[in-house]
Structures are given as C-alpha cells and as structure tokens.
Enzyme design. Structure first.
Site, mmCIF file in Angstrom:
data_model
loop_
_atom_site.group_PDB
_atom_site.id
_atom_site.type_symbol
_atom_site.label_atom_id
_atom_site.label_comp_id
_atom_site.label_asym_id
_atom_site.label_seq_id
_atom_site.Cartn_x
_atom_site.Cartn_y
_atom_site.Cartn_z
ATOM 1 N N GLY A 1 -22.081 24.639 -30.312
ATOM 2 C CA GLY A 1 -21.297 24.112 -29.211
ATOM 3 C C GLY A 1 -21.687 22.707 -28.805
ATOM 4 O O GLY A 1 -20.831 21.888 -28.463
ATOM 5 N N THR A 2 -22.981 22.415 -28.830
ATOM 6 C CA THR A 2 -23.442 21.086 -28.426
ATOM 7 C C THR A 2 -22.862 20.003 -29.321
ATOM 8 O O THR A 2 -22.361 18.977 -28.841
ATOM 9 C CB THR A 2 -24.979 21.027 -28.438
ATOM 10 N N CYS B 1 -29.876 26.623 -22.959
ATOM 11 C CA CYS B 1 -29.581 25.516 -23.871
ATOM 12 C C CYS B 1 -30.300 24.244 -23.450
ATOM 13 O O CYS B 1 -30.175 23.204 -24.084
ATOM 14 C CB CYS B 1 -28.078 25.267 -23.927
ATOM 15 N N THR C 1 -22.746 19.190 -46.253
ATOM 16 C CA THR C 1 -22.439 20.413 -46.988
ATOM 17 C C THR C 1 -22.199 21.563 -46.022
ATOM 18 O O THR C 1 -23.034 21.834 -45.151
ATOM 19 C CB THR C 1 -23.594 20.776 -47.946
ATOM 20 N N ASN D 1 -21.163 28.386 -17.748
ATOM 21 C CA ASN D 1 -22.187 29.187 -18.416
ATOM 22 C C ASN D 1 -23.257 29.735 -17.480
ATOM 23 O O ASN D 1 -23.979 30.666 -17.839
ATOM 24 C CB ASN D 1 -22.865 28.356 -19.517
#
Length: 398
Positions: A81-82, A345, A257, A164
């Site tokens: 998410g960050t 977080c 990748t 959150n």
C-alpha cells in the site's frame, strides 16, 4: 516496561490486530505455492517457465480487474500500500508538472495514513500547495468545507475509504459527485480522485464505477494475502509518471521483475474478500457491537474514539484514562491478545498519534489509545475472553 503476567508459549493466541496484518488464507497459499517451486519463471522470459509465469500474472491482473469492475490494463502491481500511495500522489504530481510546467494543488484529510501525508509533505516542500482538511471528533470531514476546498483549482484529492486507526468510513460516492461537478464547472480533467482503500476489501464494495474514484490503493497483507503485495488501480488516460524506472514492466508504470507468487496471492485473496464482504460485514459488526456494549458496562470510564456507527465493522479504538496504551497492549499480549496502539505501518509510534491529535487538537489524551481490529473468525466466546483479560489487567496494580 513491566509485564504483570508471564508469557506462556502454549497459551492460545487471538489476533485483534488485523488492521496491521492478517494470516495467509490456506486457499491463497495453495494458489501461490507452485510459483515458489515448479513455476518459478520470470514472466519476461520466452521459455516454458516464463510463459507459465506470464500467464499466471495476466490471469491475476484480470481477476483483480473483475473485483474492481475495471480494465486489466488499469491495474499496476506494487510491493504494498505504501508504494501504491506514493505512486499515485507523486506519479500524478510529476505528470502534472510535465504537462503544465508548474506545481499544482492537492487536497487531503488530516487523518490520512502516513504513506499519504509524507509524500504530500515532500510535494509541499517543492512548491505544491497542499490543503489538509480537518475532521471533527468522530473523524469525519465537513462536506461544505470539502466543497469550498474544490473552489480553487485542484489537481488531486486523496481521501481514504476507511481510516486505518479509528475505522471511520468516508463517503466516497458523495465526494466523487462533488468532484465531478467541479470538473464540469471548470471544464477541466482535474481534480483527480484517489482513495487509499487498504482497510476496505474485507467489508465494503470495491466497484470503482459506483465509488467514482480515479485511483485506488489496495494491500494484500490486510486481506489474508501475502505481505509485500499491493496494487494501484489507475484509470486509463491519467498522466502517471513512474517512480521506479527500469525494464518497463507493469505497462512501463512500475519497473522491476514481477513477484508472481505475491500477485497471484493478492488476486486470490482479493477475490475471496470481495465474495465474503457482505457476510463478513454483518458477522464482525455483531461481534464489535457486543464488545463495545460490554466494555461500556464494565464501568471503567473508557473513552471511545471515532463514530460508533459510521465505521469499519472490525474497529474499536479506546483510551483507558490514567493507563498508558502501550503498557496495556503489552499486558494483553502476555494474556494472548495481539492489539495495537495505532498504525503498525509506522515505526515511530509517538510520531504516529496524528489521528488522535486531528480529532482532539491539544486535548488529545496523553495516554494514547488502544486499537482493536477484529479477525473474521471472532465469536462472542472469544470476545468474552478478551473482556475477562482486560478486567484482570485493570484489577491488578501497575
């Protein structure tokens, strides 16, 4: 910090911190497993292993697109998410600067996640005008104030779907309508509308067409998917400048990748979450309401933060007057309950009390707060065990 109770390795554990992390759903792990072992190829390779990986990636992208009712090419896989929030905010800002040769203006809310507020602080230092809208004591924004904020030319609006920390659910549909009206009035493609929806998939509708957003951030680790997986939905036609350059993966919007096991796990978890959202909403809401009612009955003078109705079903946030939240979390941990003092977080928890400060300004409780974010398997019996553990702690001298 002193612990009143001994940690016991065989004590049953209960996850009341699912806003921070969830365990991997067995069905998700099953979907991921082949891409750790036999189907390990690089999706850019043209040999058999690469072709298998590329097919899995394409199917994952299509599955995600189906969950959001968008096009597959509008999905950008990220590391979480960050990164997705940074890509949305900085990517739009750089695209705007490239087109207009000047900085623009962004509107956000004071209770946004740090992965939104930090990029905005960075942009403000580079000449962007950033307006941070205040919230009331329930964590809600004033719609009239929001309308006034749009009267000035605005490039981007970023408002979370679900907060959150205190679980406030923001009225995205109403906000999107106001933004569309402003676009029509100004005859401009701006402002764009971004939402951080990392806490939403387990309980709420993600149909982008209904919500009216242009960009949406999601995170696999909040929905029983793998850590290190996330995505940004970005509506086709938006000028988004990549923040990671290299081989041009993800439609040249996020090079590197691709982590095939993670994106397969993310798409599987998101599909499960959207199918179960309605039922999960009802079941977890019932457990939350039971817990809140019993906590109030205990008569400990708990202070609850945020609205008790317009909030995420799994969220309870409270302060025990005279008791440090961090100390309480440690005692609960010793008794088998994983809880939180706020956003996991952020590694700087003192710095990350910005949500309480946004609610109460200088009157924010010095003790901070405890966040409970309930697991989908929570039952009344488990809730009663938590209540008993909390009662035991509060009766013991600290």
């Amino acid at each position: 910090m002193k612990t009143l109770f001994k940690f016991k390795s065989k004590r049953q554990r209960y996850n009341f911190d699912t806003a921070a992390a969830t365990p991997l759903e067995p069905e998700v792990f099953k979907a991921m497993k082949p891409f750790f072992e036999t189907d390990f190829g690089n999706p850019s390779s043209i040999h058999r292993e690469g072709v298998i990986a590329a097919k899995a990636m394409r199917q994952a992208r299509e599955q995600v697109a189906g969950c959001l009712s968008v096009k597959a090419e509008e999905i950008i896989f990220t590391s979480g998410g960050t990164e997705a929030n940074n890509l949305a905010l900085l990517g739009v800002a750089r695209g705007y600067e490239q087109q207009f040769r000047r900085p623009g203006r962004i509107v956000a809310v004071a209770t946004e996640h740090r992965s939104v507020l930090a990029p905005l602080s960075c942009l403000a230092s580079q000449g962007w005008e950033v307006e941070i809208l205040p919230v009331n004591k329930l964590g809600e924004i004033n719609l009239d104030q929001f309308k006034r904020a749009l009267k000035r030319p605005t490039t981007l609006v970023s408002v979370s779907y679900v907060n959150n920390e205190i679980g406030t659910v923001f009225p995205l549909r109403e906000l999107a309508k106001l933004i569309r009206l402003e676009r029509k009035r100004s005859q401009q493609a701006y402002p764009l509308f971004h939402t951080d929806a990392c806490q939403a998939p387990r309980f709420f509708d993600l149909d982008v067409r209904k919500l009216g957003v242009d960009m949406m951030t999601l995170n696999g680790s909040k929905i029983y998917g793998p850590k290190g997986s996330g995505l940004l939905y970005c509506r086709q036609g938006i000028s988004l400048q990549p923040q990671i350059l290299g081989g041009g993966q993800n439609h040249s919007q996020r090079s590197g990748t691709e982590n095939v096991p993670a994106l397969v796990g993310l798409s599987t978890a998101l599909s499960l979450a959207t199918k179960q959202a309605s039922v999960s909403n009802q079941l977890v809401t019932a457990a939350r309401d039971y817990l809140v009612a019993r906590l109030k009955e205990q008569g400990s003078g708990l202070i609850f933060h945020g609205a008790l109705t317009n909030r995420s079903p799994n969220n309870i946030n409270f302060t025990v007057p005279g008791m440090e939240a961090e100390w309480l979390v440690i005692q609960l941990d010793a008794l088998g309950f994983a809880t939180s003092t706020g956003s996991a977080c952020s590694t700087n928890h003192d710095h990350d009390q910005h949500v309480l400060r946004a609610l109460y300004q200088s009157a924010a409780p010095a003790e901070s707060s405890v966040r409970l974010s309930l697991d989908k398997e929570v039952t009344v019996a488990v809730a009663d065990k938590f209540l008993a553990a909390l009662d035991l702690i509060m009766k013991r001298p600290s």
